[in-house]
Each structure stands twice: as structure tokens, then as C-alpha cells.
Design an enzyme around this catalytic site. Structure first.
Site, PDB file in Angstrom:
ATOM      1  N   THR A   6      -5.950 -29.903  -4.617  1.00 51.45           N
ATOM      2  CA  THR A   6      -7.049 -29.097  -4.133  1.00 51.45           C
ATOM      3  C   THR A   6      -6.931 -28.824  -2.656  1.00 51.45           C
ATOM      4  O   THR A   6      -6.603 -29.710  -1.878  1.00 51.45           O
ATOM      5  CB  THR A   6      -8.417 -29.757  -4.370  1.00 51.45           C
ATOM      6  OG1 THR A   6      -8.621 -29.891  -5.747  1.00 51.45           O
ATOM      7  CG2 THR A   6      -9.550 -28.948  -3.792  1.00 51.45           C
ATOM      8  N   ALA A 164      -0.709 -22.850  -0.213  1.00 50.63           N
ATOM      9  CA  ALA A 164      -0.115 -22.807  -1.560  1.00 50.63           C
ATOM     10  C   ALA A 164       1.407 -22.718  -1.511  1.00 50.63           C
ATOM     11  O   ALA A 164       2.085 -23.179  -2.434  1.00 50.63           O
ATOM     12  CB  ALA A 164      -0.687 -21.634  -2.351  1.00 50.63           C
ATOM     13  N   CYS A 167       2.135 -26.795  -0.121  1.00 46.36           N
ATOM     14  CA  CYS A 167       1.595 -27.970  -0.819  1.00 46.36           C
ATOM     15  C   CYS A 167       1.783 -27.830  -2.331  1.00 46.36           C
ATOM     16  O   CYS A 167       1.302 -26.864  -2.927  1.00 46.36           O
ATOM     17  CB  CYS A 167       0.115 -28.132  -0.494  1.00 46.36           C
ATOM     18  SG  CYS A 167      -0.665 -29.501  -1.369  1.00 46.36           S
ATOM     19  N   THR A 170      -1.441 -27.379  -4.509  1.00 46.77           N
ATOM     20  CA  THR A 170      -2.293 -26.225  -4.223  1.00 46.77           C
ATOM     21  C   THR A 170      -1.631 -24.986  -4.806  1.00 46.77           C
ATOM     22  O   THR A 170      -0.435 -24.797  -4.654  1.00 46.77           O
ATOM     23  CB  THR A 170      -2.455 -26.051  -2.691  1.00 46.77           C
ATOM     24  OG1 THR A 170      -3.021 -27.235  -2.147  1.00 46.77           O
ATOM     25  CG2 THR A 170      -3.337 -24.864  -2.357  1.00 46.77           C
TER      26      THR A 170
END
EC number: 3.4.25.2
Length: 180
Positions: A6, A164, A167, A170
Site C-alpha cells: 500500500t 509503483a 515499490c 505498490t
């Protein structure tokens, strides 16, 4: 196994506040869901909230936070006071203390991070993020804030796209809400 992942970010700019989150839910080494919704409008759309951590814990915290906001008899919405009250309860209550999540709450004037350790943080800049990709999104947002042409929503979206790319917890399925 544990849930990981997240990235949630909140940005204020030009009288608008945007909160955005990615949609990935990871369990161990497996992506279970790519389109989860991790942000919510509270108090008739006047407050935005996002979470990182256990979904069931986050729902409990959203409800508790909304109760704290609505507890004022004068009807004034004071998210700072509600955040401090929630943080006190979260830290001292034997059941709430076990909840594993972090929250961002924002209205048209404030952005706050609330943690289970009793922290309530209001950032110096009008940017804050949480979660596994939070540092990446935060760094990107600080850079994007220098471009005065970008809106709060633009910065939140672009910053999550950067997170994104870096990570693994993500993704780029971004849900974004904005209030003014």
C-alpha cells in the site's frame, strides 16, 4: 504470512486536497488483489481518509475517527482534535492497541498522519504519505510541488505512479479523491 503493501498520499494545494492510494493487496509473496479501495470519504464527503495496513483494522479506525469527529456537540468539524482523541484511544485501549494500520486524514485545511503509537503528525509541507511506497511517493511529491502548474490531484497521481515503478508492493491502479 503477513499482508504487505500500500501507498497512500495526501496533498493540499490551491484550496484543494487530494488523497490517492494504489490498489494492490499482497499476502506474503502473492498479489491477491490489484484494485482494492484504500481511501474513503467521511462526514458527508468533507473529510478524506486513507489507510495502510490491515483492511479490517482500517475500517474499525475509520469508524472510530468518524465517531470522534461527530462527537462535538457544536457540530464543528475539527479533525485535529478528533485525530488526537483517536490516537489516545488507539494507544491506550487494549483492543485498539492491537490494530495494525496507519491513517491519513485530510480536510480542506489540514492533512494529518495518525499512528497506533499515539503519533499525530501534521507535515510542514502540504504533502504526506504512508505505506511501503510512502517514501518514494513523498519524495516525488516534494519534487512535483515545485511545479506550480500541477494541481493537488496531479501531484498525488504522478507521485503514486513513481512509487509503483519502484515499490513491489505498490501498483498503478490508483484511486484518487479530492475535496475543496
Amino acid at each position: 504470512m503477513s499482508f504487505k503493501g500500500t501507498t497512500v498520499i495526501a496533498i493540499r494545494r490551491g484550496g484543494k486536497t487530494a488523497v490517492a492510494a494504489d490498489g494492490q493487496v499482497t499476502f506474503g509473496y502473492t498479489v491477491l488483489k490489484s484494485n482494492a479501495v484504500k481511501i474513503r470519504k467521511l462526514v458527508n464527503g468533507r473529510i478524506l481518509a486513507g489507510f495502510a495496513g490491515s483492511t479490517s483494522d482500517a475500517i474499525t479506525l475509520f469508524e472510530k475517527f468518524e465517531e470522534k469527529v461527530k462527537a462535538r456537540e457544536d457540530g464543528i468539524i475539527d479533525i485535529k482534535r478528533a485525530a488526537v482523541e483517536l490516537a489516545k484511544d488507539w494507544r491506550s485501549d487494549k483492543i485498539l492497541h492491537k490494530l495494525e494500520a496507519m491513517m491519513l486524514v485530510a480536510d480542506s485545511e489540514n492533512i494529518l498522519l495518525i499512528s497506533g503509537t499515539g503519533d499525530v503528525v501534521e507535515p510542514e509541507e502540504d504533502v504526506i504519505s504512508i505505506g511501503s511506497g510512502g517514501n518514494y511517493a513523498y519524495s516525488a511529491a516534494l519534487a512535483y510541488m515545485e511545479n506550480k502548474k500541477l494541481s493537488a490531484a496531479d501531484i498525488a497521481f504522478k507521485s503514486l505512479k513513481v512509487a509503483a515503478k519502484v515499490c513491489i508492493y505498490t501498483n498503478s491502479n490508483i484511486v484518487l479523491e479530492e475535496i475543496s
